[in-house]
Design a protein around this motif. Structure first.
Motif, PDB file in Angstrom:
ATOM      1  N   UNK A   1      33.090  49.887  46.861  1.00 60.49           N
ATOM      2  CA  UNK A   1      33.147  50.021  45.411  1.00 60.49           C
ATOM      3  C   UNK A   1      33.941  48.905  44.753  1.00 60.49           C
ATOM      4  N   UNK A   2      34.822  48.248  45.510  1.00 63.38           N
ATOM      5  CA  UNK A   2      35.632  47.157  44.958  1.00 63.38           C
ATOM      6  C   UNK A   2      34.889  45.822  44.980  1.00 63.38           C
ATOM      7  N   UNK A   3      33.701  45.783  45.558  1.00 59.66           N
ATOM      8  CA  UNK A   3      32.915  44.548  45.614  1.00 59.66           C
ATOM      9  C   UNK A   3      32.085  44.400  44.345  1.00 59.66           C
ATOM     10  N   UNK A   4      32.462  43.441  43.543  1.00 57.33           N
ATOM     11  CA  UNK A   4      31.748  43.222  42.285  1.00 57.33           C
ATOM     12  C   UNK A   4      30.569  42.267  42.457  1.00 57.33           C
ATOM     13  N   UNK A   5      30.631  41.426  43.469  1.00 64.21           N
ATOM     14  CA  UNK A   5      29.615  40.390  43.630  1.00 64.21           C
ATOM     15  C   UNK A   5      29.969  39.113  42.893  1.00 64.21           C
ATOM     16  N   UNK A   6      31.154  39.084  42.289  1.00 67.30           N
ATOM     17  CA  UNK A   6      31.605  37.919  41.531  1.00 67.30           C
ATOM     18  C   UNK A   6      33.060  37.634  41.886  1.00 67.30           C
ATOM     19  N   UNK A   7      33.340  36.386  42.279  1.00 68.39           N
ATOM     20  CA  UNK A   7      34.710  36.016  42.635  1.00 68.39           C
ATOM     21  C   UNK A   7      35.649  36.172  41.442  1.00 68.39           C
ATOM     22  N   UNK A   8      35.186  35.824  40.251  1.00 68.43           N
ATOM     23  CA  UNK A   8      36.059  35.933  39.077  1.00 68.43           C
ATOM     24  C   UNK A   8      36.321  37.399  38.731  1.00 68.43           C
ATOM     25  N   UNK A   9      35.326  38.254  38.876  1.00 71.31           N
ATOM     26  CA  UNK A   9      35.532  39.680  38.614  1.00 71.31           C
ATOM     27  C   UNK A   9      36.479  40.277  39.653  1.00 71.31           C
ATOM     28  N   UNK A  10      36.307  39.895  40.913  1.00 71.30           N
ATOM     29  CA  UNK A  10      37.207  40.383  41.955  1.00 71.30           C
ATOM     30  C   UNK A  10      38.647  39.948  41.677  1.00 71.30           C
ATOM     31  N   UNK A  11      38.802  38.711  41.197  1.00 75.94           N
ATOM     32  CA  UNK A  11      40.128  38.191  40.862  1.00 75.94           C
ATOM     33  C   UNK A  11      40.749  38.996  39.716  1.00 75.94           C
ATOM     34  N   UNK A  12      39.966  39.287  38.686  1.00 73.23           N
ATOM     35  CA  UNK A  12      40.478  40.064  37.554  1.00 73.23           C
ATOM     36  C   UNK A  12      40.851  41.482  37.984  1.00 73.23           C
ATOM     37  N   UNK A  13      40.059  42.070  38.866  1.00 71.65           N
ATOM     38  CA  UNK A  13      40.382  43.404  39.375  1.00 71.65           C
ATOM     39  C   UNK A  13      41.702  43.375  40.130  1.00 71.65           C
ATOM     40  N   UNK A  14      41.876  42.365  40.978  1.00 73.98           N
ATOM     41  CA  UNK A  14      43.130  42.247  41.730  1.00 73.98           C
ATOM     42  C   UNK A  14      44.312  42.041  40.786  1.00 73.98           C
ATOM     43  N   UNK A  15      44.160  41.155  39.812  1.00 69.35           N
ATOM     44  CA  UNK A  15      45.245  40.913  38.857  1.00 69.35           C
ATOM     45  C   UNK A  15      45.586  42.185  38.082  1.00 69.35           C
ATOM     46  N   UNK A  16      44.557  42.909  37.656  1.00 67.07           N
ATOM     47  CA  UNK A  16      44.787  44.144  36.917  1.00 67.07           C
ATOM     48  C   UNK A  16      45.476  45.198  37.757  1.00 67.07           C
ATOM     49  N   UNK A  17      45.026  45.359  38.998  1.00 65.83           N
ATOM     50  CA  UNK A  17      45.651  46.349  39.894  1.00 65.83           C
ATOM     51  C   UNK A  17      47.083  45.953  40.232  1.00 65.83           C
ATOM     52  N   UNK A  18      47.305  44.653  40.456  1.00 63.82           N
ATOM     53  CA  UNK A  18      48.671  44.182  40.735  1.00 63.82           C
ATOM     54  C   UNK A  18      49.591  44.454  39.550  1.00 63.82           C
ATOM     55  N   UNK A  19      49.119  44.189  38.343  1.00 62.11           N
ATOM     56  CA  UNK A  19      49.922  44.446  37.143  1.00 62.11           C
ATOM     57  C   UNK A  19      50.197  45.939  36.987  1.00 62.11           C
ATOM     58  N   UNK A  20      49.209  46.750  37.266  1.00 58.96           N
ATOM     59  CA  UNK A  20      49.384  48.203  37.182  1.00 58.96           C
ATOM     60  C   UNK A  20      50.421  48.681  38.191  1.00 58.96           C
ATOM     61  N   UNK A  21      50.337  48.157  39.394  1.00 61.34           N
ATOM     62  CA  UNK A  21      51.307  48.521  40.432  1.00 61.34           C
ATOM     63  C   UNK A  21      52.719  48.077  40.044  1.00 61.34           C
ATOM     64  N   UNK A  22      52.823  46.946  39.359  1.00 60.28           N
ATOM     65  CA  UNK A  22      54.126  46.433  38.918  1.00 60.28           C
ATOM     66  C   UNK A  22      54.597  47.096  37.620  1.00 60.28           C
ATOM     67  N   UNK A  23      53.833  48.083  37.143  1.00 57.22           N
ATOM     68  CA  UNK A  23      54.157  48.804  35.910  1.00 57.22           C
ATOM     69  C   UNK A  23      54.088  47.915  34.667  1.00 57.22           C
ATOM     70  N   UNK A  24      53.365  46.818  34.748  1.00 62.55           N
ATOM     71  CA  UNK A  24      53.141  45.961  33.589  1.00 62.55           C
ATOM     72  C   UNK A  24      51.821  46.399  32.952  1.00 62.55           C
ATOM     73  N   UNK A  25      51.887  47.493  32.238  1.00 65.50           N
ATOM     74  CA  UNK A  25      50.690  48.132  31.704  1.00 65.50           C
ATOM     75  C   UNK A  25      49.950  47.234  30.704  1.00 65.50           C
ATOM     76  N   UNK A  26      50.642  46.573  29.763  1.00 65.04           N
ATOM     77  CA  UNK A  26      49.898  45.685  28.845  1.00 65.04           C
ATOM     78  C   UNK A  26      49.128  44.590  29.584  1.00 65.04           C
ATOM     79  N   UNK A  27      49.737  43.992  30.607  1.00 61.88           N
ATOM     80  CA  UNK A  27      49.033  42.954  31.374  1.00 61.88           C
ATOM     81  C   UNK A  27      47.856  43.559  32.135  1.00 61.88           C
ATOM     82  N   UNK A  28      48.051  44.760  32.691  1.00 64.42           N
ATOM     83  CA  UNK A  28      46.956  45.422  33.406  1.00 64.42           C
ATOM     84  C   UNK A  28      45.779  45.655  32.474  1.00 64.42           C
TER      85      UNK A  28
END
Length: 189
Positions: A61-88
């Motif tokens: 389910x985490x496979x978007x088929x796009x490197x840029x989309x995968x990167x944005x998902x990772x950045x968003x999840x990382x921000x969420x994990x770091x409690x940086x909700x606005x960045x997420x």
């Protein structure tokens, strides 16, 4: 309490209908047969195998088929994990704009909205995620959490039960069902 732009009962009804109609095929860039086989196996798996299947499904389910989309998902999840909700929210909004047919982007942004107590936005994103992937039991679980936050235990219980029908060994959902069961049954007396 936050006024929601949609009726929650309608969302639950829509989720049940979407699931019944779709037969579990995801619109994501994965092999539907692989997903269907894993989902079928998940229902009858023992707890150890269920955890393995869960990891495989999450990876699919985490496979978007796009490197840029995968990167944005990772950045968003990382921000969420770091409690940086606005960045997420920012990263995940960019993801949903870039890949509107990628269910996991909507699901992830719903998690960020939930963390920001933006329940209406979270419900809207979960509705979109589940329209794209009606078997995403974590998204269904998220909807249940929102119903609990809105003090709608009966509806939350029904939603959790739907998630358990897909993933009977989901620990968080099982705990939620156990927690709410006595409360629901107590109200029936």
């Amino acid at each position: 309490m936050i006024a929601l732009p949609v009726k929650l009962k309608d969302i639950v009804a829509a989720l049940w209908l979407i699931s019944a109609i779709s037969g579990g095929v995801s619109a994501q860039e994965v092999e539907p047969n692989d997903e269907a086989v894993l989902l079928e196996e998940l229902v009858g798996a023992d707890p150890v195998r269920a955890r393995q299947i869960d990891r495989e499904l999450q990876a699919l389910w985490a496979q978007s088929g796009s490197a840029s989309a995968d990167f944005l998902l990772k950045r968003g999840r990382d921000a969420l994990e770091a409690q940086d909700i606005p960045a997420a929210i920012e990263h995940l909004t960019a993801l949903t704009d870039h890949a509107p047919d990628f269910a996991e982007g909507w699901h992830a942004r719903a998690s960020a909205y939930f963390a920001a107590d933006l329940y209406g936005a979270a419900v809207a994103d979960l509705e979109r995620a589940l329209a794209l992937n009606p078997n995403q039991y974590d998204a269904i679980f998220g909807l249940g959490l929102i119903f609990e936050a809105l003090e709608r235990p009966e509806t939350a219980y029904a939603v959790y039960t739907r998630a358990l029908a897909i993933h009977p060994h989901h620990e968080e959902v099982t705990s939620a069902v156990t927690r709410l069961k006595s409360r629901i049954e107590g109200q029936a007396l």
